[in-house]
Design a protein around this motif. Structure first.
Motif, PDB file in Angstrom:
ATOM      1  N   SER A   7       0.815  -1.209   0.000  1.00  0.00           N
ATOM      2  CA  SER A   7       0.000   0.000   0.000  1.00  0.00           C
ATOM      3  C   SER A   7       0.849   1.259   0.000  1.00  0.00           C
ATOM      4  O   SER A   7       0.340   2.355  -0.157  1.00  0.00           O
ATOM      5  CB  SER A   7      -0.927   0.017   1.216  1.00  0.00           C
ATOM      6  OG  SER A   7      -0.163   0.072   2.394  1.00  0.00           O
ATOM      7  N   ASP A   8       2.176   1.084   0.181  1.00  0.00           N
ATOM      8  CA  ASP A   8       3.194   2.114   0.073  1.00  0.00           C
ATOM      9  C   ASP A   8       3.121   3.208   1.122  1.00  0.00           C
ATOM     10  O   ASP A   8       4.092   3.479   1.807  1.00  0.00           O
ATOM     11  CB  ASP A   8       3.188   2.779  -1.310  1.00  0.00           C
ATOM     12  CG  ASP A   8       3.732   1.861  -2.357  1.00  0.00           C
ATOM     13  OD1 ASP A   8       3.344   2.025  -3.510  1.00  0.00           O
ATOM     14  OD2 ASP A   8       4.539   0.974  -2.028  1.00  0.00           O
ATOM     15  N   VAL A 286       4.796  -7.941  -5.908  1.00  0.00           N
ATOM     16  CA  VAL A 286       4.527  -7.272  -4.634  1.00  0.00           C
ATOM     17  C   VAL A 286       5.233  -7.979  -3.476  1.00  0.00           C
ATOM     18  O   VAL A 286       5.741  -7.328  -2.558  1.00  0.00           O
ATOM     19  CB  VAL A 286       3.003  -7.209  -4.380  1.00  0.00           C
ATOM     20  CG1 VAL A 286       2.718  -6.699  -2.970  1.00  0.00           C
ATOM     21  CG2 VAL A 286       2.334  -6.313  -5.402  1.00  0.00           C
ATOM     22  N   ARG A 287       5.301  -9.303  -3.539  1.00  0.00           N
ATOM     23  CA  ARG A 287       5.934 -10.038  -2.429  1.00  0.00           C
ATOM     24  C   ARG A 287       7.423  -9.731  -2.350  1.00  0.00           C
ATOM     25  O   ARG A 287       8.014  -9.834  -1.274  1.00  0.00           O
ATOM     26  CB  ARG A 287       5.693 -11.543  -2.583  1.00  0.00           C
ATOM     27  CG  ARG A 287       6.356 -12.190  -3.772  1.00  0.00           C
ATOM     28  CD  ARG A 287       6.045 -13.685  -3.836  1.00  0.00           C
ATOM     29  NE  ARG A 287       6.701 -14.357  -4.942  1.00  0.00           N
ATOM     30  CZ  ARG A 287       6.231 -14.399  -6.183  1.00  0.00           C
ATOM     31  NH1 ARG A 287       5.060 -13.801  -6.462  1.00  0.00           N
ATOM     32  NH2 ARG A 287       6.891 -15.023  -7.144  1.00  0.00           N
ATOM     33  N   TRP A 288       8.060  -9.382  -3.462  1.00  0.00           N
ATOM     34  CA  TRP A 288       9.470  -8.984  -3.421  1.00  0.00           C
ATOM     35  C   TRP A 288       9.621  -7.609  -2.787  1.00  0.00           C
ATOM     36  O   TRP A 288      10.548  -7.359  -2.024  1.00  0.00           O
ATOM     37  CB  TRP A 288      10.066  -8.950  -4.823  1.00  0.00           C
ATOM     38  CG  TRP A 288      10.295 -10.298  -5.428  1.00  0.00           C
ATOM     39  CD1 TRP A 288       9.842 -11.501  -4.955  1.00  0.00           C
ATOM     40  CD2 TRP A 288      11.025 -10.577  -6.613  1.00  0.00           C
ATOM     41  NE1 TRP A 288      10.243 -12.512  -5.787  1.00  0.00           N
ATOM     42  CE2 TRP A 288      10.977 -11.978  -6.816  1.00  0.00           C
ATOM     43  CE3 TRP A 288      11.703  -9.797  -7.540  1.00  0.00           C
ATOM     44  CZ2 TRP A 288      11.589 -12.597  -7.903  1.00  0.00           C
ATOM     45  CZ3 TRP A 288      12.314 -10.401  -8.621  1.00  0.00           C
ATOM     46  CH2 TRP A 288      12.261 -11.797  -8.791  1.00  0.00           C
ATOM     47  N   ILE A 289       8.712  -6.699  -3.123  1.00  0.00           N
ATOM     48  CA  ILE A 289       8.793  -5.332  -2.608  1.00  0.00           C
ATOM     49  C   ILE A 289       8.449  -5.287  -1.122  1.00  0.00           C
ATOM     50  O   ILE A 289       9.109  -4.627  -0.332  1.00  0.00           O
ATOM     51  CB  ILE A 289       7.858  -4.407  -3.409  1.00  0.00           C
ATOM     52  CG1 ILE A 289       8.305  -4.338  -4.874  1.00  0.00           C
ATOM     53  CG2 ILE A 289       7.825  -3.006  -2.797  1.00  0.00           C
ATOM     54  CD1 ILE A 289       7.339  -3.618  -5.771  1.00  0.00           C
ATOM     55  N   GLY A 328      18.563  -5.542  -6.331  1.00  0.00           N
ATOM     56  CA  GLY A 328      18.596  -5.416  -4.877  1.00  0.00           C
ATOM     57  C   GLY A 328      18.512  -3.973  -4.419  1.00  0.00           C
ATOM     58  O   GLY A 328      17.790  -3.646  -3.468  1.00  0.00           O
ATOM     59  N   ILE A 329      19.231  -3.076  -5.102  1.00  0.00           N
ATOM     60  CA  ILE A 329      19.189  -1.655  -4.750  1.00  0.00           C
ATOM     61  C   ILE A 329      17.781  -1.100  -4.937  1.00  0.00           C
ATOM     62  O   ILE A 329      17.249  -0.381  -4.086  1.00  0.00           O
ATOM     63  CB  ILE A 329      20.208  -0.866  -5.594  1.00  0.00           C
ATOM     64  CG1 ILE A 329      21.637  -1.241  -5.188  1.00  0.00           C
ATOM     65  CG2 ILE A 329      19.996   0.637  -5.435  1.00  0.00           C
ATOM     66  CD1 ILE A 329      22.698  -0.695  -6.117  1.00  0.00           C
ATOM     67  N   ARG A 334      12.866   1.153  -2.781  1.00  0.00           N
ATOM     68  CA  ARG A 334      11.405   1.275  -2.885  1.00  0.00           C
ATOM     69  C   ARG A 334      10.736   0.957  -1.541  1.00  0.00           C
ATOM     70  O   ARG A 334       9.844   1.675  -1.084  1.00  0.00           O
ATOM     71  CB  ARG A 334      10.894   0.322  -3.968  1.00  0.00           C
ATOM     72  CG  ARG A 334       9.381   0.076  -3.993  1.00  0.00           C
ATOM     73  CD  ARG A 334       8.607   1.284  -4.467  1.00  0.00           C
ATOM     74  NE  ARG A 334       7.178   1.035  -4.375  1.00  0.00           N
ATOM     75  CZ  ARG A 334       6.448   0.412  -5.288  1.00  0.00           C
ATOM     76  NH1 ARG A 334       7.029  -0.038  -6.388  1.00  0.00           N
ATOM     77  NH2 ARG A 334       5.157   0.234  -5.126  1.00  0.00           N
ATOM     78  N   ARG A 335      11.151  -0.113  -0.922  1.00  0.00           N
ATOM     79  CA  ARG A 335      10.571  -0.484   0.371  1.00  0.00           C
ATOM     80  C   ARG A 335      10.847   0.591   1.414  1.00  0.00           C
ATOM     81  O   ARG A 335       9.963   0.974   2.194  1.00  0.00           O
ATOM     82  CB  ARG A 335      11.142  -1.823   0.841  1.00  0.00           C
ATOM     83  CG  ARG A 335      10.664  -2.226   2.246  1.00  0.00           C
ATOM     84  CD  ARG A 335      11.208  -3.572   2.670  1.00  0.00           C
ATOM     85  NE  ARG A 335      11.002  -3.773   4.107  1.00  0.00           N
ATOM     86  CZ  ARG A 335       9.866  -4.188   4.652  1.00  0.00           C
ATOM     87  NH1 ARG A 335       8.827  -4.444   3.878  1.00  0.00           N
ATOM     88  NH2 ARG A 335       9.745  -4.341   5.965  1.00  0.00           N
ATOM     89  N   GLY A 336      12.070   1.115   1.428  1.00  0.00           N
ATOM     90  CA  GLY A 336      12.431   2.105   2.427  1.00  0.00           C
ATOM     91  C   GLY A 336      11.652   3.402   2.293  1.00  0.00           C
ATOM     92  O   GLY A 336      11.192   3.964   3.295  1.00  0.00           O
TER      93      GLY A 336
END
Length: 410
Positions: A7-8, A286-289, A328-329, A334-336
């Motif tokens: 949901s970001d 999405v599961r990777w992010i 990986g970067i 994106r997650r952070g």
């Protein structure tokens, strides 16, 4: 339950700006954000031409990279959170002017001192714009589109960085005036960028008098929120350490060890890391992010593979490592950004984002300076191997810590 990164960002109250003006302002900020980040990597392919003219070697090249990151860190510590007090628009405009002044200094540079000053000022502008623009995007997004905020901000960041080396490489290889034409073109593009910032709606309504001070790093107060933030901040530190190591190493590596002398190809190889990071952010499952382990797994695998390519002098292997590390970067970044936007107090959004980006650019400073210092005393292959192992240890330790359960953040 941990934050749902799919949901970001948490839905925040829409600022008192007309919907259409906010929508237009959102895309104007995103476009200028991309352009400013493009300027951050634009000089990289030019170092190969400046070095013999100004008489500097690999250590000075890594110092130039570190000075850029140092300028970014200083901006994040002193200037970036000012936008929470005086407004987003004044800081965005100042950052564009800093980028223009930096570009003018690059055009005038005929010695290392001017080059270092230009790069430092470029870092200042980038640092201010990064935190301020990310906060502005979160506030200009209309309620039903808050999920796109972290996607657009990370696309603008990584996409701009990737385009910078590619564009500069093409201009340098095929342009009439290799070290000037691309800089004149970029300087001209900053004029409409400045006008775009001026017409962007202001989103900070409760303004205060500016107060200049070296800010303490802001982290969430609640324990669960603080733990989650420190996880993603440490992850992006490791990711940007790889980024700094790669960007400062690749131009000389391709020329001297893999015998690639086409400047456009060098620019494309450096840009590949950022382009892949960009693709990972917008196309990964999405599961990777939202997952905690994928970013670290790709990062460690990428470092291992491009180190193998370095030792075996294999360009295809090095390129494969670039693809893995870039993924990986992108996932870590994106997650952070999603977590930082989600956790940030709306009244101090730029403050927390500044802390997040402070972690990121600290990784760049440490890796580039360490590479430059080690390269003075030992073989470059051994120096990069030591740093690669250090990054892998940090990322692996982090992945192990991330597997532990945590309490809710909401």
């Amino acid at each position: 339950m941990i934050v749902d990164i799919a949901s970001d960002v948490r839905a925040q109250a829409v600022p008192p700006v007309d919907g259409r003006r906010a929508h237009a302002g959102f895309w104007l900020v995103a476009a200028v954000y991309t352009l400013v980040m493009l300027g951050g990597t634009l000089p990289i392919p030019l170092y190969a031409l400046w070095a013999p003219r100004m008489g500097f070697g690999p250590f000075t090249t890594t110092l130039i990279f570190a000075v850029y990151a140092l300028g970014t860190v200083l901006a994040l510590m002193v200037f970036a959170s000012l936008s929470d007090r005086v407004g987003r628009r004044p800081l965005l405009a100042a950052a564009v002017l800093a980028a223009a002044t930096s570009t003018a200094l690059f055009l005038l540079a005929d010695d290392v001192g001017t080059l270092l000053a230009a790069r430092f000022l470029c870092g200042l502008g980038t640092g201010v714009f990064t935190a301020t623009a990310t906060a502005a995007l979160g506030e200009l997004a209309v309620a039903e589109h808050t999920r796109r905020v972290s996607t657009v901000s990370t696309v603008a960041n990584m996409g701009g960085l990737g385009l910078g080396t590619v564009v500069a490489g093409l201009f340098t290889q095929y342009g009439a005036n290799p070290t000037r034409l691309v800089l004149w073109a970029y300087l001209a593009s900053l004029v409409p960028a400045f006008l775009a910032v001026i017409v962007t709606p202001e989103t900070v309504t409760a303004r205060q008098r500016p107060a200049m001070s070296v800010r303490r790093s802001t982290i969430p107060d609640r324990r669960a929120a603080r733990t989650e933030f420190l996880r993603v901040a440490t992850a992006v530190l490791a990711a940007f350490a790889v980024n700094g190591l790669f960007s400062s190493l690749v131009p000389s590596l391709l020329r001297e060890q893999l015998h690639v002398h086409n400047v456009a190809a060098v620019g494309a190889e450096v840009g590949l890391l950022f382009i892949v990071a960009l693709i990972a952010q917008v196309a990964a499952p999405v599961r990777w992010i939202s997952g905690r382990r994928p970013a670290q797994t790709f990062l460690v695998a990428g470092v291992a593979v491009f180190e193998t390519g370095l030792w075996t002098r294999s360009l295809p292997t090095f390129a494969a490592g670039t693809l893995l590390a870039g993924t990986g970067i992108g996932l870590a970044f994106r997650r952070g950004v999603g977590v930082a936007q989600w956790l940030a107090d709306p009244r101090r959004r730029a403050d927390l984002l500044s802390t997040y980006f402070l972690f990121a650019y600290t990784g760049t400073i440490v890796s580039t300076l360490a590479l430059g210092l080690l390269d003075q005393t030992i073989n470059q292959d051994v120096a990069t191997l030591i740093l690669a192992l250090a990054v892998a240890v940090v990322a692996t330790t982090l992945a192990s810590a991330l597997s532990r359960p945590t309490t809710a953040i909401a």
